[in-house]
Motif scaffolding. Structure first.
Motif, PDB file in Angstrom:
ATOM      1  N   UNK A 119       0.915  -1.119   0.017  1.00  0.00           N
ATOM      2  CA  UNK A 119       0.017  -0.024   0.107  1.00  0.00           C
ATOM      3  C   UNK A 119       0.873   1.180   0.081  1.00  0.00           C
ATOM      4  N   UNK A 120       1.846   1.452   0.641  1.00  0.00           N
ATOM      5  CA  UNK A 120       2.891   2.454   0.718  1.00  0.00           C
ATOM      6  C   UNK A 120       3.439   2.581  -0.508  1.00  0.00           C
ATOM      7  N   UNK A 134       3.798   5.498  -5.557  1.00  0.00           N
ATOM      8  CA  UNK A 134       3.553   5.616  -6.938  1.00  0.00           C
ATOM      9  C   UNK A 134       2.749   6.565  -7.414  1.00  0.00           C
ATOM     10  N   UNK A 135       1.828   6.818  -7.054  1.00  0.00           N
ATOM     11  CA  UNK A 135       0.516   7.579  -7.140  1.00  0.00           C
ATOM     12  C   UNK A 135       0.895   9.204  -6.946  1.00  0.00           C
ATOM     13  N   UNK A 136       1.845   9.376  -5.968  1.00  0.00           N
ATOM     14  CA  UNK A 136       2.351  10.565  -5.399  1.00  0.00           C
ATOM     15  C   UNK A 136       3.513  11.002  -6.752  1.00  0.00           C
ATOM     16  N   UNK A 137       4.342  10.067  -7.146  1.00  0.00           N
ATOM     17  CA  UNK A 137       5.224  10.340  -8.198  1.00  0.00           C
ATOM     18  C   UNK A 137       4.370  10.830  -9.455  1.00  0.00           C
ATOM     19  N   UNK A 147       2.041  17.390 -12.174  1.00  0.00           N
ATOM     20  CA  UNK A 147       1.986  18.887 -11.678  1.00  0.00           C
ATOM     21  C   UNK A 147       3.295  19.450 -12.461  1.00  0.00           C
ATOM     22  N   UNK A 148       4.283  18.887 -12.660  1.00  0.00           N
ATOM     23  CA  UNK A 148       5.340  19.390 -13.189  1.00  0.00           C
ATOM     24  C   UNK A 148       5.237  19.718 -14.820  1.00  0.00           C
TER      25      UNK A 148
END
Length: 240
Positions: free
Chosen positions: A113-114, A119-122, A128-129
């Motif tokens: 899960x972590x 991966x979702x944050x990346x 966003x970039x």
């Protein structure tokens, strides 16, 4: 006897909980790992239905499956655990018993899960970039029409000095133009990886100006600045 001791040595030291239970789901015998998983005492009388929060009928159904693995999550002392139950039916004449194992997958599940969260944050960060690069282009393209608005509103101010609407228009255009230039300047400086002469006061003021675009900061944060008037330039990387 030697063979039984060897089996006992194995079952006492593996991390998988091994057990026998009767038809009423009472545990007849189990190894130390079983107690460790459910955080129970060796002297306690245990019932698998109560421990796993699975009904008796459901347990017997699992024991009769051709595929015996059953995935479950249980709350143990306010901690959620993810377990795999492997239950098998064992008939000896008229006597019905079940034997099985409990595997604690909590660490693996949490790690997975972590990893998924990271991966979702990346992915979110990459998106966003891309949006950031696009916005820099949009902001850059705003410069020319804004300069025209500032220039022509200045001429109108001179022709109609008493018109307050034209004055407000001119001031708003200057404010937007200043924001655009600030964003472009910040982006240009942050993309430089080489050290340059930097005025720390200017950096602080630029960053606080950027914070004004944050609704929470703008309405709920009180800023008290006490900057030195004679601060010297320092050689550093702007983004640092």
């Amino acid at each position: 006897r030697k063979s039984l001791l060897q089996y006992k040595s194995i079952t006492d030291h593996i991390n998988v909980g091994i057990f026998f239970m009767d038809e009423d789901n009472n545990i007849i015998v189990c190894n130390p790992a079983f107690h460790k998983i459910f955080q129970t005492d060796l002297s306690q009388k245990l019932n698998l239905s109560k421990l796993t929060q699975i009904s008796s009928d459901k347990l017997h159904e699992i024991g009769n499956y051709s595929t015996h693995n059953y995935y479950l999550s249980v709350e143990i002392d306010s901690n959620k655990k993810y377990l795999i139950l492997d239950l098998n039916l064992n008939k000896e004449g008229d006597t019905i018993k079940y034997f099985g194992s409990i595997t604690d997958e909590t660490t693996m599940v949490k790690t997975r899960k972590t990893k998924q969260t990271l991966e979702l944050e990346l992915i979110k960060s990459n998106r966003l970039a891309k949006i950031g690069k696009l916005l820099v282009g949009v902001v850059h393209n705003l410069n020319s029409p804004l300069n025209s608005i500032v220039g022509y509103s200045q001429f109108l101010k001179e022709d109609f000095p008493d018109n307050k609407d034209i004055h407000r228009l001119h001031q708003s255009a200057i404010k937007i133009s200043s924001m655009v230039k600030g964003l472009l300047n910040k982006n240009r400086n942050e993309n430089r990886s080489m050290p340059q002469n930097i005025n720390v006061n200017e950096v602080i003021n630029d960053e606080l100006e950027m914070c004004e675009h944050n609704i929470f900061f703008k309405h709920y944060v009180v800023v008290n600045k006490n900057l030195s008037d004679d601060i010297k330039f320092t050689n550093a990387v702007y983004s640092d």
